[in-house]
Design a protein around this motif. Structure first.
Motif, PDB file in Angstrom:
ATOM      1  N   THR A  42      16.225  15.960  50.276  1.00 23.77           N
ATOM      2  CA  THR A  42      15.604  15.003  49.352  1.00 23.77           C
ATOM      3  C   THR A  42      14.109  14.880  49.627  1.00 23.77           C
ATOM      4  O   THR A  42      13.291  14.857  48.693  1.00 23.77           O
ATOM      5  CB  THR A  42      16.281  13.631  49.479  1.00 23.77           C
ATOM      6  N   ALA A  43      13.746  14.801  50.917  1.00 26.53           N
ATOM      7  CA  ALA A  43      12.325  14.745  51.274  1.00 26.53           C
ATOM      8  C   ALA A  43      11.609  16.026  50.846  1.00 26.53           C
ATOM      9  O   ALA A  43      10.470  15.988  50.375  1.00 26.53           O
ATOM     10  CB  ALA A  43      12.169  14.539  52.780  1.00 26.53           C
ATOM     11  N   GLY A  44      12.293  17.179  50.978  1.00 27.47           N
ATOM     12  CA  GLY A  44      11.708  18.434  50.532  1.00 27.47           C
ATOM     13  C   GLY A  44      11.441  18.437  49.034  1.00 27.47           C
ATOM     14  O   GLY A  44      10.392  18.916  48.577  1.00 27.47           O
ATOM     15  N   THR A  45      12.365  17.876  48.259  1.00 38.58           N
ATOM     16  CA  THR A  45      12.158  17.783  46.810  1.00 38.58           C
ATOM     17  C   THR A  45      10.967  16.889  46.482  1.00 38.58           C
ATOM     18  O   THR A  45      10.168  17.197  45.591  1.00 38.58           O
ATOM     19  CB  THR A  45      13.423  17.232  46.137  1.00 38.58           C
ATOM     20  N   ALA A  46      10.840  15.772  47.217  1.00 36.48           N
ATOM     21  CA  ALA A  46       9.690  14.880  47.006  1.00 36.48           C
ATOM     22  C   ALA A  46       8.375  15.588  47.340  1.00 36.48           C
ATOM     23  O   ALA A  46       7.373  15.420  46.635  1.00 36.48           O
ATOM     24  CB  ALA A  46       9.852  13.618  47.847  1.00 36.48           C
ATOM     25  N   VAL A  47       8.384  16.408  48.394  1.00 32.56           N
ATOM     26  CA  VAL A  47       7.172  17.155  48.765  1.00 32.56           C
ATOM     27  C   VAL A  47       6.835  18.181  47.687  1.00 32.56           C
ATOM     28  O   VAL A  47       5.664  18.359  47.318  1.00 32.56           O
ATOM     29  CB  VAL A  47       7.356  17.837  50.138  1.00 32.56           C
ATOM     30  N   VAL A  48       7.855  18.868  47.158  1.00 33.75           N
ATOM     31  CA  VAL A  48       7.624  19.838  46.088  1.00 33.75           C
ATOM     32  C   VAL A  48       7.023  19.152  44.864  1.00 33.75           C
ATOM     33  O   VAL A  48       6.086  19.665  44.235  1.00 33.75           O
ATOM     34  CB  VAL A  48       8.935  20.552  45.720  1.00 33.75           C
ATOM     35  N   MET A  49       7.542  17.965  44.533  1.00 32.77           N
ATOM     36  CA  MET A  49       7.012  17.208  43.399  1.00 32.77           C
ATOM     37  C   MET A  49       5.557  16.814  43.645  1.00 32.77           C
ATOM     38  O   MET A  49       4.711  16.897  42.740  1.00 32.77           O
ATOM     39  CB  MET A  49       7.883  15.964  43.181  1.00 32.77           C
ATOM     40  N   TRP A  50       5.244  16.417  44.885  1.00 31.39           N
ATOM     41  CA  TRP A  50       3.867  16.056  45.244  1.00 31.39           C
ATOM     42  C   TRP A  50       2.945  17.273  45.164  1.00 31.39           C
ATOM     43  O   TRP A  50       1.814  17.173  44.664  1.00 31.39           O
ATOM     44  CB  TRP A  50       3.855  15.457  46.647  1.00 31.39           C
ATOM     45  N   LEU A  51       3.419  18.432  45.654  1.00 29.17           N
ATOM     46  CA  LEU A  51       2.610  19.653  45.587  1.00 29.17           C
ATOM     47  C   LEU A  51       2.309  20.025  44.130  1.00 29.17           C
ATOM     48  O   LEU A  51       1.189  20.443  43.800  1.00 29.17           O
ATOM     49  CB  LEU A  51       3.337  20.802  46.282  1.00 29.17           C
ATOM     50  N   GLY A  52       3.307  19.879  43.267  1.00 27.25           N
ATOM     51  CA  GLY A  52       3.084  20.171  41.854  1.00 27.25           C
ATOM     52  C   GLY A  52       2.052  19.254  41.228  1.00 27.25           C
ATOM     53  O   GLY A  52       1.198  19.703  40.446  1.00 27.25           O
ATOM     54  N   GLU A  53       2.091  17.975  41.578  1.00 24.79           N
ATOM     55  CA  GLU A  53       1.108  17.035  41.036  1.00 24.79           C
ATOM     56  C   GLU A  53      -0.286  17.302  41.599  1.00 24.79           C
ATOM     57  O   GLU A  53      -1.289  17.087  40.912  1.00 24.79           O
ATOM     58  CB  GLU A  53       1.548  15.608  41.324  1.00 24.79           C
ATOM     59  N   LEU A  54      -0.366  17.779  42.844  1.00 24.07           N
ATOM     60  CA  LEU A  54      -1.660  18.156  43.406  1.00 24.07           C
ATOM     61  C   LEU A  54      -2.277  19.316  42.620  1.00 24.07           C
ATOM     62  O   LEU A  54      -3.488  19.328  42.348  1.00 24.07           O
ATOM     63  CB  LEU A  54      -1.510  18.546  44.877  1.00 24.07           C
ATOM     64  N   ILE A  55      -1.451  20.302  42.264  1.00 21.04           N
ATOM     65  CA  ILE A  55      -1.968  21.422  41.469  1.00 21.04           C
ATOM     66  C   ILE A  55      -2.451  20.936  40.109  1.00 21.04           C
ATOM     67  O   ILE A  55      -3.509  21.350  39.620  1.00 21.04           O
ATOM     68  CB  ILE A  55      -0.880  22.499  41.307  1.00 21.04           C
ATOM     69  N   THR A  56      -1.702  20.028  39.499  1.00 20.24           N
ATOM     70  CA  THR A  56      -2.096  19.503  38.188  1.00 20.24           C
ATOM     71  C   THR A  56      -3.422  18.762  38.271  1.00 20.24           C
ATOM     72  O   THR A  56      -4.280  18.902  37.380  1.00 20.24           O
ATOM     73  CB  THR A  56      -1.002  18.569  37.641  1.00 20.24           C
ATOM     74  N   ASP A  57      -3.633  17.968  39.331  1.00 20.21           N
ATOM     75  CA  ASP A  57      -4.840  17.152  39.456  1.00 20.21           C
ATOM     76  C   ASP A  57      -6.053  17.944  39.934  1.00 20.21           C
ATOM     77  O   ASP A  57      -7.162  17.762  39.421  1.00 20.21           O
ATOM     78  CB  ASP A  57      -4.588  15.977  40.415  1.00 20.21           C
TER      79      ASP A  57
END
Length: 438
Positions: free
Chosen positions: A168-183
């Motif tokens: 679950t923490a890994g999924t949250a990190v993946v979601m954060w990495l994706g938002e970093l790329i977007t921003d």
């Protein structure tokens, strides 16, 4: 495309964004190879080797995770929980008035819906992580593997909770990495990570086809698959760029001493308005009976029928027919909920717009609905035919079920690639615009 990337690297700020995106991609790929606590890594590698080319029910999810699912790593779930949460929220927007009101509020409402998507992603990650751990503990993750039951040696409740929390923490990190790329990077972050996950499985899948080939040591099959892939990419690019442009004329209005309107534009209706969503919906729906049959005990008649007709093991006519019909149905279903002709017609009428030859209001909505149904038919048939390519390859080339140039992977890779190149070219145009005066 290569010219756009070369020009972007020569622009300092775009070069920083591209390098930042590449750095995030490296971090993501490293995370897909770090096993979670409580897993016997040696047993996992042995089972993955034995199951090479036959990944069963978890093939598509494993593809979206870049091969991390069957490795049971910290990024095993990948971006699938986020994709599922986004689709669910998009469907609920049509049903729940509160979400529909938030969608109409602009940026503030979009931010709130994004927050709900994050919460739902975490909840789905917990649910999917628990299911994956339970499947790995029972040995059903790798059917036929000799050491499948020893993948999780310690089956205590503490170890199970630790494994679920890590995924679950890994999924949250993946979601954060994706938002970093977007921003701070280039393109849509989640789409980029999805692109990388699918592209990462290409080399091994292509090499497996070469090793399984018999003509000229497998090079004939390898070259044929590459040729088929290039033809498919060209076809997908052609159809994805195709659109029906409906002309719209805005009446001229006088407000004070100024004149507004009087311009002409168009409404672009894509032939494939639904994208890859119908293929994902149809695959997920057909996975349900196969998953139930896998966990069901005994050798009942219904279980045998499902295993013979509703599992992606070959050229079963029942599976092919149902898969194709479900894709066509979900294409119309998704277009119906994502594009509202009445809302578009009302907005046009509000701002003084009309389609030449069509009266404003209800006639405009009926005309838009008629055109949308006409172009959805070829789009849905195209999706169905593209999605059946892996089945044809399974019969013709003896390839694995996850054919590298399968419909879902090609649609996503081409779509994300085109969108990213368009964003790079638009940013280059903004920085190199010379204006009217030189």
């Amino acid at each position: 495309m290569l010219t756009a990337f070369a020009r972007a690297f020569r622009t300092p700020d775009l070069r920083k964004k591209l390098l930042f995106t590449l750095g995030i991609i490296v971090v993501y790929r490293v995370g897909t190879h770090i096993p979670i606590p409580g897993v016997n890594y040696t047993s996992v590698q042995q089972c993955v080797k034995e199951a090479s080319g036959n990944q069963g029910l978890f093939g598509m999810i494993n593809m979206f995770s870049g091969g991390a699912l069957l490795q049971i790593t910290i990024f095993a779930l990948g971006i699938m929980p986020y994709i599922t949460a986004s689709i669910i929220l998009q469907l609920l927007t049509v049903v729940i008035p509160r979400l529909e009101a938030l969608k109409k509020e602009g940026q503030a409402g979009t931010t709130k819906i994004t927050q709900y998507t994050r919460y739902l992603t975490v909840a789905l990650a917990i649910l999917q992580g628990t299911g994956l751990v339970a499947t790995a503990r029972s040995g059903a993750l790798f059917n036929g593997c000799s050491v499948a039951s020893s993948i999780v040696p310690d089956q205590s409740i503490f170890t199970t909770i630790t494994m679920v929390v890590c995924m679950t923490a890994g999924t949250a990190v993946v979601m954060w990495l994706g938002e970093l790329i977007t921003d701070r990077g280039i393109g849509n972050g989640m789409s980029i990570l999805m692109f990388i996950s699918i592209a990462a499985t290409f080399p091994s899948a292509l090499w497996a086809i070469k090793k399984q080939g018999t003509l000229a040591d497998g090079w004939i099959e390898f070259g044929s698959v590459i040729a088929v892939g290039l033809v498919m990419v060209g076809l997908v690019v052609f159809v994805e760029q195709a659109q029906r442009r409906i002309p719209v004329q805005y009446a001229k209005r006088m407000i004070g001493r100024r004149s507004y309107g009087g311009t002409s534009t168009y409404i672009p209706l894509k032939v494939n308005q639904a994208g890859v969503i119908p293929v994902i919906f149809a695959s997920s729906l057909l996975y349900i009976p196969a998953l139930v049959a896998q966990f069901a005990g005994g050798n009942s008649g219904w279980k045998s029928w499902i295993e013979q007709n509703l599992t992606k093991q070959g050229d079963s006519p029942t599976y092919i027919t149902m898969y194709f019909l479900l894709i066509v149905f979900f294409a119309f279903f998704y277009v119906a909920i994502s594009f509202n002709p009445e809302e578009v017609a009302d907005n046009m009428k509000k701002y003084g717009g009309f389609i030449p030859g069509i009266r404003a209001g209800r006639p405009t909505a009926e005309y838009l609905s008629y055109v949308l149904n006409r172009i959805t038919w070829p789009g849905s048939l195209y999706l169905g035919l593209i999605a059946l390519v892996p089945t044809v390859a399974l019969v013709g080339f003896g390839a694995s079920q996850n054919f590298p140039f399968g419909g879902t992977s090609i649609l996503i890779i081409v779509g994300v690639g085109l969108e990213t190149v368009k964003q790079i070219e638009s940013q280059l145009q903004q920085r190199n615009y010379e204006g009217f005066l030189r």
